[in-house]
Design a protein around this motif. Sequence first.
Motif, PDB file in Angstrom:
ATOM      1  N   LEU A  54       0.841  -1.203   0.000  1.00 49.25           N
ATOM      2  CA  LEU A  54       0.000   0.000   0.000  1.00 49.25           C
ATOM      3  C   LEU A  54       0.877   1.255   0.000  1.00 49.25           C
ATOM      4  O   LEU A  54       0.612   2.215  -0.731  1.00 49.25           O
ATOM      5  CB  LEU A  54      -0.916  -0.003   1.226  1.00 49.25           C
ATOM      6  N   SER A  77      -6.922   2.028   4.988  1.00 53.63           N
ATOM      7  CA  SER A  77      -6.567   0.603   5.071  1.00 53.63           C
ATOM      8  C   SER A  77      -5.265   0.424   5.846  1.00 53.63           C
ATOM      9  O   SER A  77      -5.134  -0.489   6.671  1.00 53.63           O
ATOM     10  CB  SER A  77      -6.377   0.001   3.676  1.00 53.63           C
TER      11      SER A  77
ATOM     12  N   LEU B 215     -13.465  -5.946  -4.033  1.00 52.68           N
ATOM     13  CA  LEU B 215     -12.268  -5.089  -4.062  1.00 52.68           C
ATOM     14  C   LEU B 215     -11.352  -5.546  -5.195  1.00 52.68           C
ATOM     15  O   LEU B 215     -10.817  -4.720  -5.946  1.00 52.68           O
ATOM     16  CB  LEU B 215     -11.550  -5.193  -2.707  1.00 52.68           C
TER      17      LEU B 215
HETATM   18  C1  HEM Z   1      -2.252  -3.665  -1.808  1.00 51.49           C
HETATM   19  C2  HEM Z   1      -1.875  -2.532  -2.297  1.00 51.49           C
HETATM   20  C3  HEM Z   1      -2.756  -1.653  -3.158  1.00 51.49           C
HETATM   21  C4  HEM Z   1      -2.336  -0.933  -4.216  1.00 51.49           C
HETATM   22  C5  HEM Z   1      -0.919  -0.859  -4.759  1.00 51.49           C
HETATM   23  C6  HEM Z   1      -3.477  -0.260  -4.764  1.00 51.49           C
HETATM   24  C7  HEM Z   1      -3.456   0.558  -5.859  1.00 51.49           C
HETATM   25  C8  HEM Z   1      -4.568   1.094  -6.443  1.00 51.49           C
HETATM   26  C9  HEM Z   1      -4.588   1.848  -7.650  1.00 51.49           C
HETATM   27  C10 HEM Z   1      -3.368   2.222  -8.442  1.00 51.49           C
HETATM   28  C11 HEM Z   1      -5.861   2.183  -7.921  1.00 51.49           C
HETATM   29  C12 HEM Z   1      -6.377   2.954  -9.103  1.00 51.49           C
HETATM   30  C13 HEM Z   1      -6.550   4.370  -8.768  1.00 51.49           C
HETATM   31  C14 HEM Z   1      -7.085   5.144  -9.925  1.00 51.49           C
HETATM   32  O1  HEM Z   1      -8.300   5.094 -10.152  1.00 51.49           O
HETATM   33  O2  HEM Z   1      -6.284   5.814 -10.563  1.00 51.49           O
HETATM   34  C15 HEM Z   1      -6.659   1.647  -6.897  1.00 51.49           C
HETATM   35  C16 HEM Z   1      -8.002   1.780  -6.830  1.00 51.49           C
HETATM   36  C17 HEM Z   1      -8.755   1.385  -5.759  1.00 51.49           C
HETATM   37  N1  HEM Z   1      -8.290   0.786  -4.637  1.00 51.49           N
HETATM   38 FE1  HEM Z   1      -6.442   0.125  -4.306  1.00 51.49          FE
HETATM   39  N2  HEM Z   1      -4.566  -0.557  -4.011  1.00 51.49           N
HETATM   40  C18 HEM Z   1      -4.172  -1.413  -3.008  1.00 51.49           C
HETATM   41  C19 HEM Z   1      -4.947  -1.943  -2.026  1.00 51.49           C
HETATM   42  C20 HEM Z   1      -6.223  -1.531  -1.760  1.00 51.49           C
HETATM   43  C21 HEM Z   1      -6.952  -1.841  -0.581  1.00 51.49           C
HETATM   44  C22 HEM Z   1      -6.457  -2.662   0.610  1.00 51.49           C
HETATM   45  C23 HEM Z   1      -8.150  -1.260  -0.719  1.00 51.49           C
HETATM   46  C24 HEM Z   1      -9.224  -1.286   0.319  1.00 51.49           C
HETATM   47  C25 HEM Z   1     -10.022  -0.352   0.512  1.00 51.49           C
HETATM   48  C26 HEM Z   1      -8.221  -0.613  -2.012  1.00 51.49           C
HETATM   49  C27 HEM Z   1      -9.313   0.033  -2.557  1.00 51.49           C
HETATM   50  C28 HEM Z   1      -9.360   0.561  -3.807  1.00 51.49           C
HETATM   51  C29 HEM Z   1     -10.531   1.023  -4.458  1.00 51.49           C
HETATM   52  C30 HEM Z   1     -11.941   0.946  -3.906  1.00 51.49           C
HETATM   53  C31 HEM Z   1     -10.173   1.546  -5.681  1.00 51.49           C
HETATM   54  C32 HEM Z   1     -11.098   2.206  -6.694  1.00 51.49           C
HETATM   55  C33 HEM Z   1     -11.340   1.347  -7.893  1.00 51.49           C
HETATM   56  C34 HEM Z   1     -12.210   2.037  -8.917  1.00 51.49           C
HETATM   57  O3  HEM Z   1     -12.279   3.256  -8.978  1.00 51.49           O
HETATM   58  O4  HEM Z   1     -12.820   1.304  -9.693  1.00 51.49           O
HETATM   59  N3  HEM Z   1      -7.005  -0.785  -2.607  1.00 51.49           N
HETATM   60  N4  HEM Z   1      -5.850   0.994  -6.011  1.00 51.49           N
END
Ligand code: HEM
Lengths: 357, 264
Positions: A54, A77, B215
């Motif tokens: 994260l 998180s 998720l």
């Molecule tokens: C494990 C490491 C994680 C990384 C490297 C990561 C990385 C990312 C990235 C790069 C995005 C896209 C952002 C964008 O729209 O430009 C994203 C979206 C998102 N992440 Fe993570 N994430 C991680 C873990 C988590 C965790 C634990 C959660 C828990 C809440 C989470 C929830 C979300 C949600 C809800 C989105 C939005 C997706 C969407 O707009 O469709 N992520 N994440």
Amino acid sequence: MSQFKRVVLWAALIAVVLLALLSVYGAFLGAEQARAFFNSLPLAVYWFALIALLLAGFIIFRRLLQTPSLLLMHLGSILVLLGALWGSNGGHALAKRLFGLDKIPEGQMGILEQTQENRVRPADSNSTRELPFFVRLKDFRMEYYEPGFLLIRSRTGQNWRLPAVAGQTLSLGEGLGTVTIQRVFQNFRIDIRGAERITYDAPGGSLPALEVSVERPGEPPGSRYVFEPTMGHGNPNDRLIMSYSRMVRDYISELEIVKNGTVVAAKNIEVNHPLHYGGYHFYQHSYGEDKLGDYTVLMVVSDSGLNLVYGGYAMLAAGIFWHFWGRRALRRSCVPARRPLASEDARPAKSPADILD
Amino acid sequence: MAVKYTVQGLLIYITIAAYLLALATELAGRRKTGRVLFAAGSLVAVVSFVYRWYDVRHVPLQNLFEVFLFLGLVCYPISWFCRRILRIGGEGADMFIGAVVLFPAGFVFNAEPMQLPPALQSWLFAPHVAVYMLAYIFMAKATFQAAVQLAAREPIGAEAWLPPEQATYDLIAIGFPLLTLGLILGSWWGKLAWGHYWGWDPKELWSLASWLVYLGYFHWRYMFGKRRPALNSLWAIAGMIAIIITLLWVNLSRLFPGLHSYAT
Ligand code: HEM
């Protein structure tokens, strides 16, 4: 999207799916073993890797820092995970070594009415440890839903339920007769003087009972006393098995925290209403009675890391609602609605990845 | 399985009949009449829920019977919201889902009124369950859209509905925050009632697994967009499978002993 970014995103996806699979595995273990499993060393490695991933996400993907909703949910998180680690047994051991903070992660204490106690039996040991203050139990009591019920079962397995109110009557059909509740006792007492039996409700104490009469055609009326909770007691020749059932509405312990001889906090704790003092929560856990009197059993849980977890929850929820609901609502109120056609994509490519590739 | 010869039972059967009739009417091409029947069934479902509330004298979300009564009640309002606000169709599926969730309430689950045990006497109890149930209906609708996408069908009807892949995403985007809130409220309540915000109970672990599948879906869709629509749909279906297991299996099978077993 660069190869490196792709690898990090794959790692995040695998971490999420792995945790889902581990949760399913844990569900088959049962709560106790699952707790041990998720607190084991290999899992500790997993938790740290997830936090590292994260954090790496923040460095690698600018958008995670620049978009408030994404920042809130990913940072939230991290806080939840850090709070959970800080509150674990390992976290407590670390706090002791680093800061000399010597807290009991979790334990139980039994306190007799009208006495005070500071000894706690930790969950993972047989020895006792002491709190820097005393907990005094002024009174322990239980409250019940009124009225209770007379449960009746026939030898053939039929069941009936009758509210435990004097005068209530129920016909059980041919052969079994009619049951009537004659009296309800809070604290049943009986005096036998010669052939005479005198029953009465004595003040104080608690021996709930019902006087029940059963009338069957062709037989002289008879009455009996039904107590809780001895389901199935009685004469094997009885056609009906009866018991008196009352459902507990609440368990209440009147507590005071005593420090240096003075009362510094007080609360009547119930299930769902613990007492919070000195870095611990005190929960109503159990109760009992021995020759010295009534006692309560409290569960004592350290509050280490709890604020981090709750703060993380708040950020996670705020970020997720903002990201998925808030922005949509804003878009709706700012942009004139256009009816998309089923045959066309409703919106331009949804994610930046669509554009990047 | 048993017929309930009670007012409560009658109300449930009327609702099921109205929902099925609405579905038949819809399939026969009489959409407006279908909608009216669906709305009428939903009104009876409201009466049924309020009747239960009056009967047990607490918010009726204590056991599977009451929870399924609530599920049958929210199908119409959610369907209306999706049609009018999100431009997502599938009303026929909503009618069917409504009848399906009310079936076990009408014929399977025990409707004996129960008093609330101490652990359930918390203001967090009703919102925790209600929010989850709303999320489940949104996710069920998303699953239907995912199935439509997999079957490579265009949405039926004259209206301009969102394409199924996009509809699946939008529905999950509405349901996921509710799922998150349900998880957090449950955790908070667990802390107050049992002393731990996370008890590693099988029901908790299954609900976490369901949340994590969605998720995973979001991250997957961020990575691949709409280039692999069938796989996007499979994520949505996997999420629903996890939800069904969370809701039912844990309670019905005796496989997972745990704190949540009072809900049987
Ligand atoms: C494990 C490491 C994680 C990384 C490297 C990561 C990385 C990312 C990235 C790069 C995005 C896209 C952002 C964008 O729209 O430009 C994203 C979206 C998102 N992440 Fe993570 N994430 C991680 C873990 C988590 C965790 C634990 C959660 C828990 C809440 C989470 C929830 C979300 C949600 C809800 C989105 C939005 C997706 C969407 O707009 O469709 N992520 N994440």
